[in-house]
Design an enzyme around this catalytic site. Sequence first.
Site, PDB file in Angstrom:
ATOM      1  N   GLY A  10       0.847  -1.195   0.000  1.00 54.09           N
ATOM      2  CA  GLY A  10       0.000   0.000   0.000  1.00 54.09           C
ATOM      3  C   GLY A  10       0.880   1.240   0.000  1.00 54.09           C
ATOM      4  O   GLY A  10       1.871   1.298   0.718  1.00 54.09           O
ATOM      5  N   GLU A 103       5.802  -5.124   5.896  1.00 55.18           N
ATOM      6  CA  GLU A 103       6.248  -6.477   6.261  1.00 55.18           C
ATOM      7  C   GLU A 103       6.217  -7.443   5.077  1.00 55.18           C
ATOM      8  O   GLU A 103       7.103  -8.291   4.962  1.00 55.18           O
ATOM      9  CB  GLU A 103       5.438  -7.054   7.435  1.00 55.18           C
ATOM     10  CG  GLU A 103       3.955  -6.975   7.255  1.00 55.18           C
ATOM     11  CD  GLU A 103       3.167  -8.067   7.980  1.00 55.18           C
ATOM     12  OE1 GLU A 103       1.970  -7.882   8.100  1.00 55.18           O
ATOM     13  OE2 GLU A 103       3.728  -9.113   8.362  1.00 55.18           O
ATOM     14  N   THR A 125       4.875   2.238   6.245  1.00 55.95           N
ATOM     15  CA  THR A 125       3.466   1.877   6.349  1.00 55.95           C
ATOM     16  C   THR A 125       2.760   2.888   7.238  1.00 55.95           C
ATOM     17  O   THR A 125       3.319   3.309   8.267  1.00 55.95           O
ATOM     18  CB  THR A 125       3.204   0.463   6.927  1.00 55.95           C
ATOM     19  OG1 THR A 125       1.814   0.360   7.264  1.00 55.95           O
ATOM     20  CG2 THR A 125       4.006   0.151   8.161  1.00 55.95           C
ATOM     21  N   ASP A 127       0.407   2.072   8.986  1.00 55.48           N
ATOM     22  CA  ASP A 127      -0.071   1.301  10.140  1.00 55.48           C
ATOM     23  C   ASP A 127       0.895   1.341  11.331  1.00 55.48           C
ATOM     24  O   ASP A 127       0.504   1.011  12.447  1.00 55.48           O
ATOM     25  CB  ASP A 127      -0.287  -0.170   9.748  1.00 55.48           C
ATOM     26  CG  ASP A 127      -1.266  -0.331   8.599  1.00 55.48           C
ATOM     27  OD1 ASP A 127      -2.063   0.594   8.373  1.00 55.48           O
ATOM     28  OD2 ASP A 127      -1.216  -1.381   7.927  1.00 55.48           O
ATOM     29  N   ARG A 162     -25.700  13.571  18.289  1.00 52.75           N
ATOM     30  CA  ARG A 162     -25.614  12.208  17.746  1.00 52.75           C
ATOM     31  C   ARG A 162     -24.337  11.533  18.225  1.00 52.75           C
ATOM     32  O   ARG A 162     -23.366  12.205  18.539  1.00 52.75           O
ATOM     33  CB  ARG A 162     -25.456  12.251  16.227  1.00 52.75           C
ATOM     34  CG  ARG A 162     -26.663  12.540  15.448  1.00 52.75           C
ATOM     35  CD  ARG A 162     -26.241  12.685  13.993  1.00 52.75           C
ATOM     36  NE  ARG A 162     -27.382  12.936  13.151  1.00 52.75           N
ATOM     37  CZ  ARG A 162     -27.344  13.665  12.046  1.00 52.75           C
ATOM     38  NH1 ARG A 162     -26.202  14.227  11.655  1.00 52.75           N
ATOM     39  NH2 ARG A 162     -28.418  13.833  11.325  1.00 52.75           N
ATOM     40  N   GLY A 170      -5.342   0.574   9.730  1.00 53.72           N
ATOM     41  CA  GLY A 170      -4.320   0.081  10.657  1.00 53.72           C
ATOM     42  C   GLY A 170      -4.160  -1.424  10.633  1.00 53.72           C
ATOM     43  O   GLY A 170      -3.321  -1.977  11.329  1.00 53.72           O
ATOM     44  N   GLU A 221     -10.171  -0.517  12.033  1.00 51.89           N
ATOM     45  CA  GLU A 221     -10.853  -1.452  11.123  1.00 51.89           C
ATOM     46  C   GLU A 221     -10.731  -2.915  11.568  1.00 51.89           C
ATOM     47  O   GLU A 221     -11.574  -3.739  11.240  1.00 51.89           O
ATOM     48  CB  GLU A 221     -10.303  -1.293   9.696  1.00 51.89           C
ATOM     49  CG  GLU A 221      -8.810  -1.583   9.589  1.00 51.89           C
ATOM     50  CD  GLU A 221      -8.233  -1.393   8.197  1.00 51.89           C
ATOM     51  OE1 GLU A 221      -8.971  -1.016   7.281  1.00 51.89           O
ATOM     52  OE2 GLU A 221      -7.013  -1.626   8.035  1.00 51.89           O
TER      53      GLU A 221
HETATM   54  O1  F6P Z   1      -1.282  -1.386   5.224  1.00 52.40           O
HETATM   55  C1  F6P Z   1      -1.831  -0.151   4.882  1.00 52.40           C
HETATM   56  C2  F6P Z   1      -3.317  -0.250   4.695  1.00 52.40           C
HETATM   57  O2  F6P Z   1      -3.807   1.038   4.367  1.00 52.40           O
HETATM   58  C3  F6P Z   1      -4.095  -0.859   5.864  1.00 52.40           C
HETATM   59  O3  F6P Z   1      -4.294   0.049   6.918  1.00 52.40           O
HETATM   60  C4  F6P Z   1      -5.354  -1.301   5.187  1.00 52.40           C
HETATM   61  O4  F6P Z   1      -5.973  -2.379   5.870  1.00 52.40           O
HETATM   62  C5  F6P Z   1      -4.866  -1.750   3.839  1.00 52.40           C
HETATM   63  O5  F6P Z   1      -3.616  -1.106   3.615  1.00 52.40           O
HETATM   64  C6  F6P Z   1      -5.803  -1.409   2.708  1.00 52.40           C
HETATM   65  O6  F6P Z   1      -5.270  -1.923   1.572  1.00 52.40           O
HETATM   66  P1  F6P Z   1      -5.622  -1.554   0.065  1.00 52.40           P
HETATM   67  O7  F6P Z   1      -4.417  -0.916  -0.502  1.00 52.40           O
HETATM   68  O8  F6P Z   1      -5.885  -2.858  -0.550  1.00 52.40           O
HETATM   69  O9  F6P Z   1      -6.781  -0.648   0.082  1.00 52.40           O
END
Ligand code: F6P
Length: 341
Positions: A10, A103, A125, A127, A162, A170, A221
């Site tokens: 990503g 990773e 990352t 994350d 609300r 993450g 998430e």
């Molecule tokens: O690892 C980075 C991340 O943005 C995560 O937080 C998320 O779960 C995932 O990549 C989303 O991946 P994609 O690139 O497939 O949307």
Amino acid sequence: MRIGVLTGGGDCPGLNAVIRGVVRKGVEVYEYEFTGFRDGWRGPLEGATLPLGIPEVRGILPRGGTVLGSSRTNPLKVADGIRKVKENLEKYQVDALIVIGGEDTLGVAATLHDNGVNVVGVPKTIDNDLNATDYTFGFDTAVNIATEAIDRLHTTAESHRRVLVIEVMGRHAGWIALHSGIAGGANVILIPEQRFDMDQVCAWVEQRFRINYAPIVVVAEGAMPVEGQMVLKDDTRDAFGHVRLSGIGEWLAHEIEARTGKEARTTVLGHIQRGGTPSAFDRWLATRFGLHAIDAVHDGDYGTMVALRGTDIVRVPLADATARIKTVEPALYSEFDVFFG
Ligand code: F6P
């Protein structure tokens, strides 16, 4: 010497700052030449390259994304993948490869190193879940974006009294949720490392209404209720076997509304957390990683990854960096108990 560079997995803000640091020092100090590989491991696997030199890195420091492109291609899942990568590195006369990734991408780099390829890794990352480095670049930007979103949600939540739920990324680590939730003054923060109890969540929500404020719930998430499973976006898996997360925010708002009778809505922040210009901290960290990565190549210190320890950049074995992910410890999470509810 000719050095190959690739960005895999990503994308994340700061990738271009690493590339610029690597190329600027590589050309100006060490007189290296560079080959850019396109779209992560797809580049060396299929021989997809692009020119990389001083002109190509001009003006890219503040740009989000990656000028090299990225993908989740896994050469270890392709027949003869390692051989094909090695053949292409030879074909383009690449002596060493700088691999910028998380990773998965770095796991492939470690295997290639075991197979005789000269690699140096750079951790990235949003994350922040990479072991062996205190922080990854991209994380600070994502946290800032999520924090700004929480700030904005406070004012609209209070106008309408609300519950507003915000789902952040993450994967299996709660770093983005915890940092942005604390910075944004959330009343409930739910992370994958600690299963949550719906009765407790509803009690916090009701307590917040009692003191005349509207609750903000930040949920990672990958967070899960005590009874139940992770909510998946769909059944698909990427080439590294990862499921697609997302949906827990909607589920939570529905549950809160059903149990408390208070109106609850969800905002899913999604890829907004990954896009756009990197924060100053991420540009600083990414630039330092780039400069130290090219130094590691110059020293012939292959099979290593550059990492942040305190304020120092050090080199660690790639294998250590990818052995397990870094998650939020219970003691850190409970430091903030006083803010919940
Ligand atoms: O690892 C980075 C991340 O943005 C995560 O937080 C998320 O779960 C995932 O990549 C989303 O991946 P994609 O690139 O497939 O949307």
